[in-house]
Design an enzyme around this catalytic site. Structure first.
Site, PDB file in Angstrom:
ATOM      1  N   ASN A 195       0.864  -1.140  -0.151  1.00  0.00           N
ATOM      2  CA  ASN A 195       0.009   0.099  -0.197  1.00  0.00           C
ATOM      3  C   ASN A 195       0.998   1.362   0.067  1.00  0.00           C
ATOM      4  OD1 ASN A 195       0.829   0.395   2.648  1.00  0.00           O
ATOM      5  ND2 ASN A 195      -0.896  -0.630   3.564  1.00  0.00           N
ATOM      6  N   ARG A 196       0.186   2.490  -0.017  1.00  0.00           N
ATOM      7  CA  ARG A 196       0.932   3.781  -0.142  1.00  0.00           C
ATOM      8  C   ARG A 196       2.072   3.647   1.000  1.00  0.00           C
ATOM      9  NH1 ARG A 196      -3.416   7.950  -1.553  1.00  0.00           N
ATOM     10  NH2 ARG A 196      -4.210   7.124   0.200  1.00  0.00           N
ATOM     11  N   ALA A 197       1.645   3.609   2.391  1.00  0.00           N
ATOM     12  CA  ALA A 197       2.580   3.749   3.311  1.00  0.00           C
ATOM     13  C   ALA A 197       3.510   2.747   3.374  1.00  0.00           C
ATOM     14  CB  ALA A 197       1.814   3.608   4.676  1.00  0.00           C
ATOM     15  N   GLU A 198       3.398   1.462   2.671  1.00  0.00           N
ATOM     16  CA  GLU A 198       4.521   0.568   2.701  1.00  0.00           C
ATOM     17  C   GLU A 198       5.402   0.708   1.651  1.00  0.00           C
ATOM     18  OE1 GLU A 198       1.691  -3.214   4.521  1.00  0.00           O
ATOM     19  OE2 GLU A 198       1.614  -2.812   2.187  1.00  0.00           O
ATOM     20  N   ASP A 264      -5.876  -8.046   2.416  1.00  0.00           N
ATOM     21  CA  ASP A 264      -6.012  -9.517   2.108  1.00  0.00           C
ATOM     22  C   ASP A 264      -7.041  -9.934   1.070  1.00  0.00           C
ATOM     23  OD1 ASP A 264      -4.381  -9.823   4.523  1.00  0.00           O
ATOM     24  OD2 ASP A 264      -6.009 -10.240   5.772  1.00  0.00           O
TER      25      ASP A 264
END
Length: 310
Positions: A195-198, A264
């Site tokens: 995701n974006r933060a990751e 998920d």
């Protein structure tokens, strides 16, 4: 392209990663505690759900595909609960028992449909928990169409490079839901789905779309990935696969109620569609639709074939 139920039923997905038990206590809040400025929850109902990699396997299964879960749990009561939930859902489970581990439990206390508190029970392994299950992995690999690694950063997947190598050697697509700032261990996978933060943890903040394309392409090439799928919440998804332009898919959520476990659902749907013979560019809009449906549900939830292809 809509896969038939028969085609989906013939698709076999092997899910490997950190399984956990999602425990919910539902109650009412009528007063504040006299001991501290906190609400008092009168618990009316308890519910256990499959979490982590086990929720990914459940999402695969609920779509109508066959899923096998390979994971390591503790030798404790939550592990027994996990096993019975997996059996009830018809998910084939290869559970390694490790007495040194505490099976991960995430307890959520819910009052008036609001999450008030989450309590985590877990231990960090001081050893490679999946290494001794390599032979189980190889056996399961032979009988699957797609391999999906669900990394929750709990220490269960430090052996992942060897497993990715074996899967690619066997000609199986490999999907990874990544964690942490070191993606080198996912090298050689078919697609990773941060995701974006990751992704920001790994490539830093991008200035604009052109900068994002450049950074994502560099990472994809460095890791020898076929593709990188960035999930962007309300901005939808972007697939970087070496084509002249990335594939951008707009978000489909009608109403966002709870984002728990949405990643998920996205990667499980992607795996099932690839297992049915779709290309990544065909599968991404379907996975995006599944993510949009599941965020409208409470807690770790799933999407059915009917909901997805209605």
């Amino acid at each position: 392209m809509t896969p038939s139920r028969e085609r989906l039923a013939a698709c076999r997905v092997l899910v490997v990663g950190d399984a956990m038990l999602d425990r919910y206590w539902f109650g009412s809040v009528d007063r504040i505690s006299p001991e501290a400025p906190v609400p008092v929850v009168s618990v009316r109902r308890e519910e256990d759900r499959l979490g982590g990699a086990a929720n990914v396997a459940l999402n695969v299964s609920r779509l109508g595909a066959a899923s096998t879960l390979l994971t390591v749990v503790g030798d404790d009561a939550p592990a027994a609960t996990l096993q019975s939930l997996l059996e009830r859902e018809g998910i084939s489970a290869l559970l390694g028992r490790d007495a040194q581990l505490t099976t991960i439990v995430k307890l959520r206390v819910i009052g008036q449909s609001q999450q008030l508190l989450r309590v985590d029970f877990e231990s960090t392994p001081d050893h490679e928990v999946l290494a001794r299950m390599l032979s189980d992995f190889e056996v399961a690999l032979a009988g699957c169409d797609v391999v999906l690694f669900s990394d929750y950063g709990k220490g269960g997947l430090t052996h992942i490079p060897r497993m990715i190598g074996l899967a690619r050697q066997a000609g199986k697509p490999v999907l990874v839901d990544p964690k942490g700032s070191d993606y080198s261990r996912y090298a050689g996978a078919t697609v990773i789905t941060p995701n974006r933060a990751e992704l920001i943890q790994v490539i830093g903040r991008w200035r604009d779309e052109a900068d994002l394309i450049e950074r994502a392409t560099r990472l994809r090439e460095e890791l020898r990935l076929d593709a990188l799928l960035l999930t962007r919440s309300e901005e939808g998804m972007s697939l970087f696969d070496g084509a002249a332009e990335p594939l951008n898919v707009a978000a489909r959520a009608r109403e966002v109620f709870d984002v728990t476990g949405a990643g998920d659902t996205v990667i499980a749907t992607l795996a099932a569609m690839l297992g049915c013979g779709m290309s990544l560019r065909e599968a991404v809009p379907v996975a995006n639709r599944a993510g949009g449906i599941v965020v409208g549900k409470f807690g770790t939830a799933t999407v059915s074939y009917e909901e997805l292809f209605a």
